[in-house]
Design an enzyme around this catalytic site. Sequence first.
Site, PDB file in Angstrom:
ATOM      1  NE  ARG A  86      -2.598   0.913   3.519  1.00 47.37           N
ATOM      2  CZ  ARG A  86      -3.286   0.609   4.623  1.00 47.37           C
ATOM      3  NH1 ARG A  86      -4.528   0.170   4.529  1.00 47.37           N
ATOM      4  NH2 ARG A  86      -2.735   0.743   5.809  1.00 47.37           N
ATOM      5  CE  LYS A 110      -2.246   4.549   7.217  1.00 51.87           C
ATOM      6  NZ  LYS A 110      -3.433   5.187   7.779  1.00 51.87           N
ATOM      7  CD  GLU A 117     -11.783   5.591   4.672  1.00 51.41           C
ATOM      8  OE1 GLU A 117     -11.285   4.708   5.392  1.00 51.41           O
ATOM      9  OE2 GLU A 117     -11.188   6.061   3.688  1.00 51.41           O
TER      10      GLU A 117
END
Length: 344
Positions: free
Chosen positions: A82, A184, A220
Amino acid sequence: MEKKNIDWANLGFSYIETDKRYVSNFKDGVWDEGGLTSDSNVVINECACVLQYAQTCFEGLKAYTTEDGRIVMFRPDLNAQRMANTAKRLEMAVFPEERFLDAVHQTVEANAAYVPPYGSGATLYVRPYLFGSNAVIGVNPADEYQFRVFTTPVGPYFKGGAKPITIRVCDFDRAAPHGTGHVKAGLNYAMSLHAIVDAHNQGYDENMYLDAATRTKVEETGGANFIFITKDQKVVTPKSETILPSITRRSLMYVAEKYLGLEVEEREVPFDEVKEFAECGLCGTAAVISPVGKVVDHGKEICFPSGMDDMGPVTKKLYDTLTGIQMGHIEAPEGWIHEVCQPR
Ligand code: PLP
Ligand code: COI
């Protein structure tokens, strides 16, 4: 190895400096060999790209002491992957995935005395991060980067641990369509700070973000994905191009299906459906699974039947199975647990 004298059971989610951290620098197109250091300070130019244009990203994973005293990490390969995806999206140099694994391994091993003991309820949070480190004044990516990993022992992300929390539907958006919500990037968190301070000032624990384009679908929170349990015990999680692909959520969906025999659905979740669910939880490395008791939508309350006292029964089963796998008393799927060291 002597463990540090820390009140493990009463740790919150805050930074405690540990002994060693890993550092590697990228310059002239190559990463140096990297290594551990005791210096927790970062010294960079005033015009570093990270300081001016927020060119930074990070990861979060945890190290655990198992029942038999080993120190292990949970699926660090997915964090490595990621971070590589995030770096590409932010035009940053990718820190090679196998080196990422070696770096987190070395950092956890060097701070073994800070890995909370089995059964303490605490864990060692591992924070790899990457930033543009050289001076950039026109809007362009840096060409020098620093990759670092530090660790800090932590307790529950939300005060009260497994006590259900109250969240609100947020009027601020987290991620634009075709933006950076799926990676992220530090910037996703910078822009959520006002929303979280405002939520706390209004008495809420977290924000529920809806999709920015239509504001009709659940996305989220600022730091975790959602799982919902239907009245007939299906596990439902929102599918969206603009949420972070949580490693915890992906693991939980697998656990729900393969370990608990539950039906699972990853699909769009209209906000209007939320009132129909029996249980709701936030899942992430820091959050583990934090039960949500109530969602407030501009004064209108949605109270889940699981209530405000305890985790709902299905959420609890998911929690026990996932943490059982992480702590080593339930057999893990192949490749999920990376051993850092044997009991010493
Ligand atoms: N969503 C956001 C925005 C996050 O910051 C995090 C934390 O990493 C998660 C979800 C959960 O992801 P993971 O389970 O990989 O920690
Ligand atoms: C994590 O769960 O690791 C996160 O990054 C969430 C939050 C602490 C930002």
